[in-house]
Motif scaffolding. Structure first.
Motif, PDB file in Angstrom:
ATOM      1  N   GLY A 333       0.807  -1.211   0.000  1.00  0.00           N
ATOM      2  CA  GLY A 333       0.000   0.000   0.000  1.00  0.00           C
ATOM      3  C   GLY A 333       0.841   1.261   0.000  1.00  0.00           C
ATOM      4  N   GLU A 334       1.962   1.237   0.699  1.00  0.00           N
ATOM      5  CA  GLU A 334       2.841   2.401   0.732  1.00  0.00           C
ATOM      6  C   GLU A 334       3.513   2.619  -0.622  1.00  0.00           C
ATOM      7  OE1 GLU A 334       5.359   1.633   4.067  1.00  0.00           O
ATOM      8  OE2 GLU A 334       3.737   1.938   5.529  1.00  0.00           O
ATOM      9  N   VAL A 335       3.774   1.529  -1.350  1.00  0.00           N
ATOM     10  CA  VAL A 335       4.266   1.647  -2.725  1.00  0.00           C
ATOM     11  C   VAL A 335       3.218   2.343  -3.584  1.00  0.00           C
ATOM     12  CG1 VAL A 335       4.886   0.354  -4.813  1.00  0.00           C
ATOM     13  CG2 VAL A 335       5.799  -0.351  -2.604  1.00  0.00           C
ATOM     14  N   ALA A 336       1.962   1.978  -3.390  1.00  0.00           N
ATOM     15  CA  ALA A 336       0.882   2.564  -4.188  1.00  0.00           C
ATOM     16  C   ALA A 336       0.726   4.057  -3.913  1.00  0.00           C
ATOM     17  CB  ALA A 336      -0.429   1.834  -3.905  1.00  0.00           C
ATOM     18  N   VAL A 337       0.863   4.471  -2.655  1.00  0.00           N
ATOM     19  CA  VAL A 337       0.758   5.894  -2.325  1.00  0.00           C
ATOM     20  C   VAL A 337       1.907   6.671  -2.956  1.00  0.00           C
ATOM     21  CG1 VAL A 337       0.838   7.581  -0.454  1.00  0.00           C
ATOM     22  CG2 VAL A 337      -0.523   5.507  -0.200  1.00  0.00           C
ATOM     23  N   ALA A 338       3.121   6.138  -2.843  1.00  0.00           N
ATOM     24  CA  ALA A 338       4.280   6.805  -3.454  1.00  0.00           C
ATOM     25  C   ALA A 338       4.110   6.901  -4.966  1.00  0.00           C
ATOM     26  CB  ALA A 338       5.560   6.046  -3.111  1.00  0.00           C
ATOM     27  N   GLY A 339       3.600   5.838  -5.566  1.00  0.00           N
ATOM     28  CA  GLY A 339       3.362   5.856  -7.007  1.00  0.00           C
ATOM     29  C   GLY A 339       2.297   6.861  -7.399  1.00  0.00           C
ATOM     30  N   ALA A 340       1.253   6.997  -6.558  1.00  0.00           N
ATOM     31  CA  ALA A 340       0.195   7.965  -6.844  1.00  0.00           C
ATOM     32  C   ALA A 340       0.740   9.387  -6.792  1.00  0.00           C
ATOM     33  CB  ALA A 340      -0.944   7.801  -5.834  1.00  0.00           C
ATOM     34  N   GLU A 341       1.588   9.682  -5.818  1.00  0.00           N
ATOM     35  CA  GLU A 341       2.188  11.015  -5.730  1.00  0.00           C
ATOM     36  C   GLU A 341       2.992  11.333  -6.992  1.00  0.00           C
ATOM     37  OE1 GLU A 341       2.835  11.252  -0.867  1.00  0.00           O
ATOM     38  OE2 GLU A 341       4.464  10.564  -2.174  1.00  0.00           O
ATOM     39  N   TYR A 390      -8.693  10.128  -8.399  1.00  0.00           N
ATOM     40  CA  TYR A 390      -8.682   9.005  -7.462  1.00  0.00           C
ATOM     41  C   TYR A 390      -7.302   8.795  -6.853  1.00  0.00           C
ATOM     42  CZ  TYR A 390     -13.454   7.804  -8.588  1.00  0.00           C
ATOM     43  OH  TYR A 390     -14.817   7.850  -8.717  1.00  0.00           O
ATOM     44  N   LYS A 391      -6.258   9.206  -7.559  1.00  0.00           N
ATOM     45  CA  LYS A 391      -4.918   9.178  -6.967  1.00  0.00           C
ATOM     46  C   LYS A 391      -4.830  10.218  -5.847  1.00  0.00           C
ATOM     47  CE  LYS A 391      -3.132   6.105  -9.744  1.00  0.00           C
ATOM     48  NZ  LYS A 391      -4.422   5.636 -10.273  1.00  0.00           N
ATOM     49  N   LEU A 392      -5.380  11.410  -6.095  1.00  0.00           N
ATOM     50  CA  LEU A 392      -5.382  12.441  -5.063  1.00  0.00           C
ATOM     51  C   LEU A 392      -6.198  11.990  -3.850  1.00  0.00           C
ATOM     52  CD1 LEU A 392      -5.819  15.504  -7.417  1.00  0.00           C
ATOM     53  CD2 LEU A 392      -3.828  15.049  -5.980  1.00  0.00           C
ATOM     54  N   ARG A 393      -7.304  11.324  -4.086  1.00  0.00           N
ATOM     55  CA  ARG A 393      -8.109  10.793  -2.977  1.00  0.00           C
ATOM     56  C   ARG A 393      -7.302   9.801  -2.157  1.00  0.00           C
ATOM     57  NH1 ARG A 393     -11.964   5.921  -4.046  1.00  0.00           N
ATOM     58  NH2 ARG A 393      -9.839   5.131  -4.262  1.00  0.00           N
ATOM     59  N   ASP A 394      -6.590   8.889  -2.844  1.00  0.00           N
ATOM     60  CA  ASP A 394      -5.790   7.886  -2.127  1.00  0.00           C
ATOM     61  C   ASP A 394      -4.702   8.543  -1.293  1.00  0.00           C
ATOM     62  OD1 ASP A 394      -7.298   5.870  -3.220  1.00  0.00           O
ATOM     63  OD2 ASP A 394      -5.813   5.288  -4.732  1.00  0.00           O
ATOM     64  N   ILE A 395      -4.061   9.569  -1.863  1.00  0.00           N
ATOM     65  CA  ILE A 395      -2.992  10.275  -1.149  1.00  0.00           C
ATOM     66  C   ILE A 395      -3.563  10.968   0.090  1.00  0.00           C
ATOM     67  CG2 ILE A 395      -1.341  12.181  -1.278  1.00  0.00           C
ATOM     68  CD1 ILE A 395      -1.196  11.542  -4.353  1.00  0.00           C
ATOM     69  N   GLY A 396      -4.677  11.691  -0.102  1.00  0.00           N
ATOM     70  CA  GLY A 396      -5.277  12.402   1.013  1.00  0.00           C
ATOM     71  C   GLY A 396      -5.782  11.468   2.095  1.00  0.00           C
ATOM     72  N   ARG A 397      -6.414  10.386   1.713  1.00  0.00           N
ATOM     73  CA  ARG A 397      -6.950   9.436   2.689  1.00  0.00           C
ATOM     74  C   ARG A 397      -5.830   8.797   3.498  1.00  0.00           C
ATOM     75  NH1 ARG A 397     -11.243   5.480   0.158  1.00  0.00           N
ATOM     76  NH2 ARG A 397      -9.392   4.565  -0.806  1.00  0.00           N
ATOM     77  N   PHE A 398      -4.728   8.458   2.810  1.00  0.00           N
ATOM     78  CA  PHE A 398      -3.603   7.844   3.515  1.00  0.00           C
ATOM     79  C   PHE A 398      -2.987   8.831   4.500  1.00  0.00           C
ATOM     80  CE2 PHE A 398       0.987   7.025   3.835  1.00  0.00           C
ATOM     81  CZ  PHE A 398       0.971   5.733   4.338  1.00  0.00           C
ATOM     82  N   ASP A 399      -2.840  10.087   4.086  1.00  0.00           N
ATOM     83  CA  ASP A 399      -2.199  11.070   4.958  1.00  0.00           C
ATOM     84  C   ASP A 399      -3.097  11.456   6.127  1.00  0.00           C
ATOM     85  OD1 ASP A 399       0.291  12.569   5.175  1.00  0.00           O
ATOM     86  OD2 ASP A 399      -0.943  14.366   4.955  1.00  0.00           O
TER      87      ASP A 399
END
Length: 411
Positions: A333-341, A390-399
């Motif tokens: 999941g942390e790989v996915a967040v970094a990739g989304a950023e 949806y990438k921005l949503r994933d980033i915001g939700r994770f943070d």
């Protein structure tokens, strides 16, 4: 060269007819040569569209098709950072052919990551044959297109229906295919492109990425054996297997970043060689105009930010792949967040620089002679692959609360 003659050439070629480049050569002078050859005709080919048979044969002969195949299977053993660097460097001059090459390797990563019968011994055979015969792989896996169905048959399946957005399918030797089953499951398998019942259509007509061969593939009762399955119906993928989607996302990031870098390179060249200072600027050269310099600095920072965050995301992916089956869902999941950023920043850089460069280069730079519009068109088309919001949503939700993205084909 026609598409059919390119296919005949590929199938008739002997492995002995090719040179055997080293990884160091391919990442250095060899890649420079390929990039220069693509750049020489990039503007014309982008304008014409169609199947770039000659350029794909150049890539085939270069050895780049074996870049990510392990040494043990006859490949060059290139790492994921080396592979993604190749994609970015080629995308600077020809994002369509960089896309085709990248999706070839995405299919090969799938062979290694999925855990079905076509992995293991069968997967090693596919990889070895690809390295020895310099086979091109295409993509017919598009999970958003569910029109292809698979019905059970003794010892295998029959595929019927169509798949769209099949990048690299035309001119390929192997296809990775996904289909829904009559029971509601979902399978992934490998099909030789010239198997009876497979028909690849040259119907890709988008205004960008014109030579990605991303048209339709039709399957008319195509046989798929059980041993050709990469993922069985109902089989849940491991965290490691779901890294395929993260490789795909970072491929797109490198394509967008390469487009942004290429747009800056071409705009800089135009400004230096042909640019005219605005009469009110009080300077003789466009590059001496303080407003041009100011705007250029802003565009440069868009690229620098994307480069830095992308490098971190690629390194996270490398470490995750190195973890093998020990990779946890949290790590994935942390790989996915970094990739989304990285993807969001590269998306913005590619689209914005491709458009804003004209405000600096001026009206004359819009001539078809220069083909500068191709950077925006290619970025605009490809960045629609999956919604960046949806990438921005994933980033915001994770943070905000630590929730990692749910593994899907796009996250």
């Amino acid at each position: 060269m026609t598409a059919s003659s390119a296919l005949r050439r590929a199938s008739d070629a002997s492995p002995l007819s090719f040179s055997s480049p080293t990884l160091a050569h391919l990442l250095g002078p060899g890649l420079d040569h390929v990039a220069a050859q693509l750049a020489a005709t990039a503007v014309r080919r982008d304008r014409e569209g169609g199947h770039a048979a000659e350029q794909r044969e150049l890539i085939r002969a270069s050895g780049l098709l074996a870049l990510t195949i392990p040494d043990a299977h006859g490949g060059l053993g290139g790492s994921v950072p080396e592979f993604l660097e190749v994609v970015r460097r080629l995308a600077r001059v020809d994002s369509a052919l960089a896309h085709v090459l990248a999706f070839h390797h995405l299919q090969l990563y799938g062979v290694s990551l999925y855990g079905g019968p076509a992995a293991g011994t069968h997967g090693a055979r596919h990889l070895r044959e690809t390295a020895e015969q310099r086979l091109f792989w295409g993509n017919a896996l598009n999970p958003a297109d569910t029109r292809l169905t698979a019905s059970r048959e003794d010892g295998g399946w029959r595929l019927r229906g169509v798949k769209g957005f099949c990048s690299g399918a035309l001119g390929s030797d192997r296809l990775t295919v996904s289909a829904t089953t009559e029971e509601g499951g979902f399978l992934i398998g490998i099909v030789p492109t010239r198997r009876e019942g497979v028909r690849v259509e040259q119907d890709w007509d988008a205004f960008g990425q014109r030579q990605t061969d991303s048209g339709t593939v039709r399957f008319d009762g195509v046989r798929l054996a059980d041993e050709e399955l990469l993922q069985l119906p109902g089989q849940g993928p491991t965290p490691r297997a779901t890294l395929r989607s993260q490789i795909a996302q970072l491929i797109m990031t490198q394509l967008y970043l390469g487009l942004a870098e290429g747009a800056l390179d071409e705009a800089r060249r135009y400004l230096v060689e042909r640019g005219r200072a605005w009469s009110a600027s009080g300077v003789a050269r466009a590059v001496d105009d303080p407003l041009v310099q100011h705007r250029w600095g802003d565009l440069r920072l868009k690229v620098r930010a994307a480069q830095a965050v992308s490098a971190e995301a690629v390194d996270r992916l490398r470490r995750a792949l190195d973890r093998g089956e020990a990779l946890t869902a949290q790590e994935r999941g942390e790989v996915a967040v970094a990739g989304a950023e990285a993807k969001v920043l590269a998306h913005r850089a590619g689209v914005e620089i491709g458009s804003q460069l004209f405000e600096l280069t001026g009206a004359r730079s819009t001539s078809a002679e220069f083909g500068l519009d191709r950077f925006w068109r290619n970025a605009r088309v490809h960045t629609l692959h999956d919604p960046v919001d949806y990438k921005l949503r994933d980033i915001g939700r994770f943070d905000l609360d630590g929730r990692i993205p749910e593994p899907t084909a796009y996250s």
